[in-house]
Scaffold this active site. Structure first.
Site, mmCIF file in Angstrom:
data_model
loop_
_atom_site.group_PDB
_atom_site.id
_atom_site.type_symbol
_atom_site.label_atom_id
_atom_site.label_comp_id
_atom_site.label_asym_id
_atom_site.label_seq_id
_atom_site.Cartn_x
_atom_site.Cartn_y
_atom_site.Cartn_z
ATOM 1 N N TYR A 99 -5.503 5.304 -9.350
ATOM 2 C CA TYR A 99 -6.591 4.401 -8.980
ATOM 3 C C TYR A 99 -7.861 4.720 -9.765
ATOM 4 C CZ TYR A 99 -3.974 2.260 -5.189
ATOM 5 O OH TYR A 99 -3.047 1.542 -4.475
ATOM 6 N N CYS A 149 0.826 -1.213 0.000
ATOM 7 C CA CYS A 149 0.000 0.000 0.000
ATOM 8 C C CYS A 149 0.859 1.261 0.000
ATOM 9 C CB CYS A 149 -0.898 0.000 1.231
ATOM 10 S SG CYS A 149 -1.842 1.527 1.433
ATOM 11 N N VAL A 160 -5.089 0.259 5.906
ATOM 12 C CA VAL A 160 -3.756 0.452 6.471
ATOM 13 C C VAL A 160 -3.253 1.807 5.972
ATOM 14 C CG1 VAL A 160 -3.106 -1.966 6.736
ATOM 15 C CG2 VAL A 160 -2.761 -0.869 4.523
#
Length: 338
Positions: A203, A67, A139
């Protein structure tokens, strides 16, 4: 002793984006109908005068090497030399519909916080007022080992607090200010530009099923990269001259993933990062700083994106890592931080 989560099982539990046979959770809202504070509701700060003062050994990070947002906190922790002050547990890069999990797989760890969690969702449940958290599981997580609850999952402040509130314990770069007051107006402007056009832009381009939306998001990515390339055209070392800041960290975590996953997996194929000479030199320059390069795990990155994001890559087939030489240019300046 911590127990490992059971193995990844896409057939039984689906993917994190299309889960089945798991507790129903609210799907992550889009930016049009929610705020960051609503999506990331644990937003306490580390402060000497608050309920969570800086203390050595009290706090623990739950992260994924895959991530980019979690990567920011790892970089700041390493820049400050806080490895023995703030603990870390690393989740499996693969996640099915049950979400992030602690497994004994290469490069990951079991939960080393002392809580014995098998799934990160368990940390969220015990931190919710009713013990039943139904929101987005993300996270990084900053965990308090004293109160046994989440301090923050609100990622914009986690790296800021690690970088500023633990200087008395820092073994490296204690005087390094990553969010200096005199730069904050310009910093905030650039951080917003990078968040929208680059961090979120990749994204937006990769997750959409709509051609026009993909094209618009991709154009935003290319425009942002062009602006950053131009910003570096005067020969500056970092985005703010010779001053390493939070802007460099937030930009770099996307740049270092670009040619490995975003270029192909997210269909951002018009140009590679290596086609931008100044940005490419800048990315390799930062990679040479141990806090950046040594916290970058490209195997976790490529396996997570290609192996887990089945709505983008239905087969789950993971390609070989590209052969990238991260060595900085021979005539580049030595890093100004360790």
């Amino acid at each position: 002793m911590s127990a490992a989560a059971t193995p990844v099982d896409f057939e039984t539990y689906g993917t994190i984006y299309h889960p089945r046979n798991v507790k129903e959770r609210v799907k992550r809202p889009g930016p049009a109908n929610s705020t960051l504070e609503e999506v990331y509701p644990f937003n306490q700060r580390i402060s000497p005068t608050g309920p969570f003062p800086p203390e050595a050994g009290r706090y623990h990070l739950f992260v994924s090497y895959a991530c980019p947002i979690a990567h920011r906190s790892l970089i700041v922790r390493a820049l400050k030399g806080l490895e023995d002050v703030i603990g870390v547990s690393v989740v499996d890069p693969y996640r099915d519909g049950r979400g992030w999990a602690f497994r004994d797989v290469p490069g990951a760890t079991l939960d080393t916080s002392g809580e014995g969690f098998r799934f990160l969702a368990e940390a969220y449940d015990v931190s919710a007022p009713d013990g039943d958290y139904r929101g987005h599981i993300s996270v990084p997580v900053l965990w308090d080992r004293q109160s046994h609850r989440i301090v923050a999952n609100y990622y914009p402040t986690i790296s800021l607090d690690i970088g500023s509130q633990f200087n008395e314990f820092a073994t490296r770069n204690a005087g390094l200010d990553l969010y200096p007051v005199d730069l904050q107006p310009e910093l905030d402007e650039l951080l917003q530009q990078v968040a929208t056009g680059l961090n979120g832009g990749v994204y937006a381009a990769g997750f959409t099923y709509d051609q026009a939306q993909h094209a618009a998001a991709a154009r935003g990515v290319w425009d942002t990269l062009a602006e950053l390339e131009k910003r570096l055209s005067d020969g500056r070392r970092y985005l703010f001259g010779d001053r390493l800041t939070e802007a460099d960290i937030r930009t770099w975590v996307t740049l270092v993933r670009f040619d490995t996953v975003y270029h192909g997996h997210f269909k951002l194929t018009w140009r590679r990062l290596s086609d931008y000479p100044r940005l490419w030199a800048y990315t390799r320059r930062l990679y040479a700083i141990p806090a950046f390069g040594e916290t970058t795990k490209l195997d976790h990155i490529i396996h997570h994106y290609y192996g887990t994001q089945r709505q983008v890559n239905p087969s789950g087939v993971v390609p070989a890592l590209p052969d990238i030489d991260w060595t900085p240019e021979r005539d580049d300046l030595a890093p100004v931080v360790s």
